[in-house]
Design an enzyme around this catalytic site. Structure first.
Site, PDB file in Angstrom:
ATOM      1  N   LYS A 216       0.840  -1.204   0.000  1.00 15.88           N
ATOM      2  CA  LYS A 216       0.000   0.000   0.000  1.00 15.88           C
ATOM      3  C   LYS A 216       0.876   1.255   0.000  1.00 15.88           C
ATOM      4  O   LYS A 216       0.720   2.156  -0.804  1.00 15.88           O
ATOM      5  CB  LYS A 216      -0.914  -0.026   1.226  1.00 15.88           C
ATOM      6  N   GLU A 222      10.552  -4.793   4.385  1.00 15.05           N
ATOM      7  CA  GLU A 222      10.593  -6.224   4.057  1.00 15.05           C
ATOM      8  C   GLU A 222      10.233  -6.435   2.587  1.00 15.05           C
ATOM      9  O   GLU A 222      10.893  -7.182   1.857  1.00 15.05           O
ATOM     10  CB  GLU A 222       9.595  -7.012   4.926  1.00 15.05           C
ATOM     11  N   GLY A 279      -5.010  -1.920   5.051  1.00 13.26           N
ATOM     12  CA  GLY A 279      -4.224  -3.057   4.567  1.00 13.26           C
ATOM     13  C   GLY A 279      -4.914  -4.391   4.840  1.00 13.26           C
ATOM     14  O   GLY A 279      -5.053  -5.233   3.956  1.00 13.26           O
ATOM     15  N   ARG A 280      -5.346  -4.598   6.076  1.00  7.23           N
ATOM     16  CA  ARG A 280      -5.930  -5.897   6.435  1.00  7.23           C
ATOM     17  C   ARG A 280      -7.338  -6.090   5.895  1.00  7.23           C
ATOM     18  O   ARG A 280      -7.956  -7.132   6.120  1.00  7.23           O
ATOM     19  CB  ARG A 280      -5.885  -6.087   7.961  1.00  7.23           C
ATOM     20  N   GLU A 365      -5.199  -6.803  14.982  1.00  2.00           N
ATOM     21  CA  GLU A 365      -4.647  -5.508  14.579  1.00  2.00           C
ATOM     22  C   GLU A 365      -5.741  -4.437  14.628  1.00  2.00           C
ATOM     23  O   GLU A 365      -5.463  -3.260  14.836  1.00  2.00           O
ATOM     24  CB  GLU A 365      -4.061  -5.608  13.170  1.00  2.00           C
ATOM     25  N   HIS A 396      -5.687 -33.594  17.705  1.00  3.98           N
ATOM     26  CA  HIS A 396      -4.583 -34.477  18.107  1.00  3.98           C
ATOM     27  C   HIS A 396      -3.466 -33.683  18.765  1.00  3.98           C
ATOM     28  O   HIS A 396      -2.355 -34.178  18.915  1.00  3.98           O
ATOM     29  CB  HIS A 396      -4.051 -35.229  16.882  1.00  3.98           C
ATOM     30  N   LYS A 524       7.988  -0.623  12.421  1.00  5.71           N
ATOM     31  CA  LYS A 524       8.702  -0.191  11.222  1.00  5.71           C
ATOM     32  C   LYS A 524       9.772   0.847  11.581  1.00  5.71           C
ATOM     33  O   LYS A 524      10.858   0.857  11.044  1.00  5.71           O
ATOM     34  CB  LYS A 524       7.718   0.379  10.200  1.00  5.71           C
TER      35      LYS A 524
HETATM   36  C1  G6Q Z   1      -2.588  -3.764   7.785  1.00  3.78           C
HETATM   37  C2  G6Q Z   1      -1.348  -3.315   8.366  1.00  3.78           C
HETATM   38  C3  G6Q Z   1      -0.124  -4.039   7.910  1.00  3.78           C
HETATM   39  C4  G6Q Z   1       0.301  -3.707   6.480  1.00  3.78           C
HETATM   40  C5  G6Q Z   1       1.725  -4.193   6.246  1.00  3.78           C
HETATM   41  C6  G6Q Z   1       2.178  -3.957   4.841  1.00  3.78           C
HETATM   42  O1  G6Q Z   1      -3.663  -3.300   8.038  1.00  3.78           O
HETATM   43  O2  G6Q Z   1      -1.208  -1.965   8.261  1.00  3.78           O
HETATM   44  O3  G6Q Z   1      -0.236  -5.420   8.025  1.00  3.78           O
HETATM   45  O4  G6Q Z   1      -0.584  -4.287   5.579  1.00  3.78           O
HETATM   46  O5  G6Q Z   1       2.578  -3.581   7.154  1.00  3.78           O
HETATM   47  O6  G6Q Z   1       2.099  -2.614   4.520  1.00  3.78           O
HETATM   48  P1  G6Q Z   1       2.234  -2.144   3.024  1.00  3.78           P
HETATM   49  O7  G6Q Z   1       1.110  -2.728   2.238  1.00  3.78           O
HETATM   50  O8  G6Q Z   1       2.188  -0.655   3.043  1.00  3.78           O
HETATM   51  O9  G6Q Z   1       3.544  -2.679   2.527  1.00  3.78           O
END
Ligand code: G6Q
Length: 563
Positions: A216, A222, A279-280, A365, A396, A524
């Site tokens: 996003k 990463e 994002g989520r 989150e 199990h 971050k």
């Molecule tokens: C989601 C969070 C988090 C995010 C990641 C990746 O709601 O904010 O999980 O999606 O940190 O972020 P980017 O999509 O910006 O790389």
């Protein structure tokens, strides 16, 4: 509640409100009621406490509730203004108050043809345009028309992303694998541990691989690190390639065009989404591109349709008949009155094996917050710990604790009736296990029954008596059963939207902003400080002695390896 270091003077008033106090009172009266008695008293309990939605059934009769409990829980929902907040969310109000953003993942699956406005602009034409772009692109890749630099079609798609840009589409691909393209495989790289991408790249060829860099912000370390490694691998493997060739193998999904360009991806190959998609909550957007390529646009649209139908249900059904609301309020009943700390998600469908991990993020989150919308201390527990795994494997392993441990752990059992496998005998065993487990968790096994069973097994009396205490099951462990006729794309869409709205309702009752994530942002930022020190070997920042000690140990160990 954990003790807090920063005590905010202002406290959220929730626990002193009439609806909360009434529930507390009621809790004192019913807390020891056993579900076995509730079932004995009311032969219609299943009919009373189950509802259907399309091809989905929610049975919530195996909960420690009565009509009175539900009435008081719905009173709490009304007191919190769930319906008003719901309407505000759907209409594009900026309910994410700390970031000043609308929360409109529902617009991504708005199939009604009605406009939705953010800052007086109808966002639907942009949503439609992006869906069309995904349709055209995915059709080319799936049909073999999208040709790589060496003139070969794409056979492997690698989604590089993390968190919300990974878990959602990853889970969808697993869930809808029976609908997948026969010749295209999809992979997900999220971990910055080089072992993750190395392992993946070992099996891939640059000429037939397409990378989707999904971020996003397009600033996530990463993801950009993995994307750069992939680019380097591509350039080294492909030999003499041009910018045009890179464009055939790298596309981006982002809200940040400038950063995408800087990375070297042509904005023509960029799929957009907007800051009003968290994002989520983004799997419905172009973040779902990998899943679109995997299962095809028609199936993706079916999933959106299913989610839209659940959106309609959530918007129109009275609270008492509203699946997400019922699930949310049951969660509050256990979390805030019985003090349950966690809740388990147990799918009895191999395709849903990633659902617990996905819901961990979606729920924790969103509602892992301790300050309310007005910046006051939340003096009640909020988001529960969500965990789980495929039910049958769990039986199990960790189910022992559910059956005989000391904690109250409410569970969601999720099963689909028509399996995607042709082995009916497997499906019958799976279904029987699911049914038997919810029954056992509810009923338990009392002393008399235990004694009788030992007697029937021919165990001598003096030995049997020693065993009895260990073989008693208290039962009274609540569970919801969510049964889907078949895990189609449509059903998956409805299921996921149901959980999203459940999380929303809980956030409203706790008066939280479920749509920011300062904890993620903190991670971050802190990493960058330490990375600078790790790479340079110099100290720039102050740390506690433990962090400093660990940092030094890392540095020393690195040096030894190099020697
Ligand atoms: C989601 C969070 C988090 C995010 C990641 C990746 O709601 O904010 O999980 O999606 O940190 O972020 P980017 O999509 O910006 O790389």
């Amino acid at each position: 509640m954990r003790p807090v270091r920063v005590i905010l003077n202002a406290k959220s008033p929730l626990i002193n409100t009439p609806a909360w106090l009434a529930l507390q009172d009621h809790f004192k009266r019913v807390k020891n009621t056993h579900m076995v008695d509730l079932f004995d008293e009311d032969p219609q309990r299943f009919d009373r406490y189950s509802i259907e939605f399309n091809d989905m059934l929610l049975d919530y009769s195996k909960n420690r509730i009565t009509d009175e409990t539900l009435k008081l829980l719905f009173d709490l929902a009304k007191q919190a203004g769930v319906e008003e907040w719901r309407d505000r969310m759907f209409s594009g109000d900026k309910i994410n108050n700390t970031e000043g953003r609308a929360v409109l993942h529902t617009a991504l699956r708005n199939r009604s043809g009605k406009p939705i406005f953010v800052d007086d602009e109808n966002v639907m034409p942009q949503v439609e345009a992006e869906l069309e772009k995904m349709r055209v692109f995915s059709r080319k890749v799936r049909s073999g028309q999208w040709i790589g630099y060496a003139g070969l079609p794409i056979t492997n798609v690698v989604n590089i992303g993390i968190g919300g840009s990974d878990l959602g589409p990853n889970m969808v691909c697993r869930a809808l694998a029976p609908y997948a393209h026969n010749n295209i495989r999809v992979h997900f790289v999220s971990n910055v541990d080089g072992a993750h991408i190395d392992h993946m790249l070992n099996y891939l060829r640059p000429e037939t691989t397409l990378f989707i860099v999904a971020s996003k912000t397009f600033t996530t370390q990463e993801t950009l690190t993995n994307a750069n490694t992939a680019k380097q691998w591509f350039l080294e493997g492909a030999g003499r390639v041009t910018e045009d060739d890179i464009a055939k193998h790298f596309v981006a999904v982002s809200t940040n065009e400038t950063a995408v360009k800087e990375f070297g991806i042509d904005p023509e190959n960029m799929f957009r989404f907007w800051d009003w998609v968290g994002g989520r909550y983004s799997l419905w957007s172009s973040v779902g591109l990998a899943s679109v390529i995997y299962v095809g646009m028609d199936n993706f649209i079916e999933m959106l349709e299913g989610a839209h139908e659940m959106d309609n249900h959530f918007q129109t059904a009275p609270l008492e008949k509203n699946m997400p609301v019922i699930l949310a309020m049951l969660g509050i009943w256990y979390g805030n009155f019985f003090n349950a700390e966690s809740s388990a998600v147990l799918p009895y469908d191999h395709s849903l094996r990633m659902l617990p991990a996905y819901l961990e993020q979606a729920d924790m989150e969103s509602n892992g917050k301790s300050v309310d919308r007005e910046g006051r201390q939340a003096t009640y527990s909020t988001g529960k710990i969500i965990w789980g795994a495929e039910g049958i494997n769990g039986q199990h392993a960790f189910y022992q604790l559910l059956h005989q441990g000391t904690r109250l752990i409410p569970t969601d059992f999720i099963a689909s009736v028509q399996s995607n496998s042709e082995h009916q005998n497997h499906s019958d065993i799976l279904a029987s296990n699911f049914l038997a487990q919810t029954e056992a968790l509810m009923k338990g096994r009392d002393i008399e029954e235990t004694r009788q069973q030992l007697k029937d097994a021919g165990i001598e009396l003096h030995k049997a008596e020693k065993r009895v205490p260990h073989m008693i099951f208290e039962g009274n462990q609540p569970s919801n059963s969510i049964v889907i006729k078949k895990l189609t794309p449509r059903a998956l869409g409805s299921l996921l939207a149901m959980y999203e709205h459940k999380i929303f309702v809980q956030g409203i009752v706790w008066n939280l902003n479920s749509y920011d994530q300062w904890g993620v942002e903190l991670g971050k930022k802190l990493t960058n400080n330490i990375l600078e020190e790790l790479e340079s070997g110099k100290d720039f920042h102050e740390h506690d002695s433990s962090t400093k000690g660990l940092l030094d140990w890392f540095r020393k160990s690195c040096l030894k390896e190099e020697d």
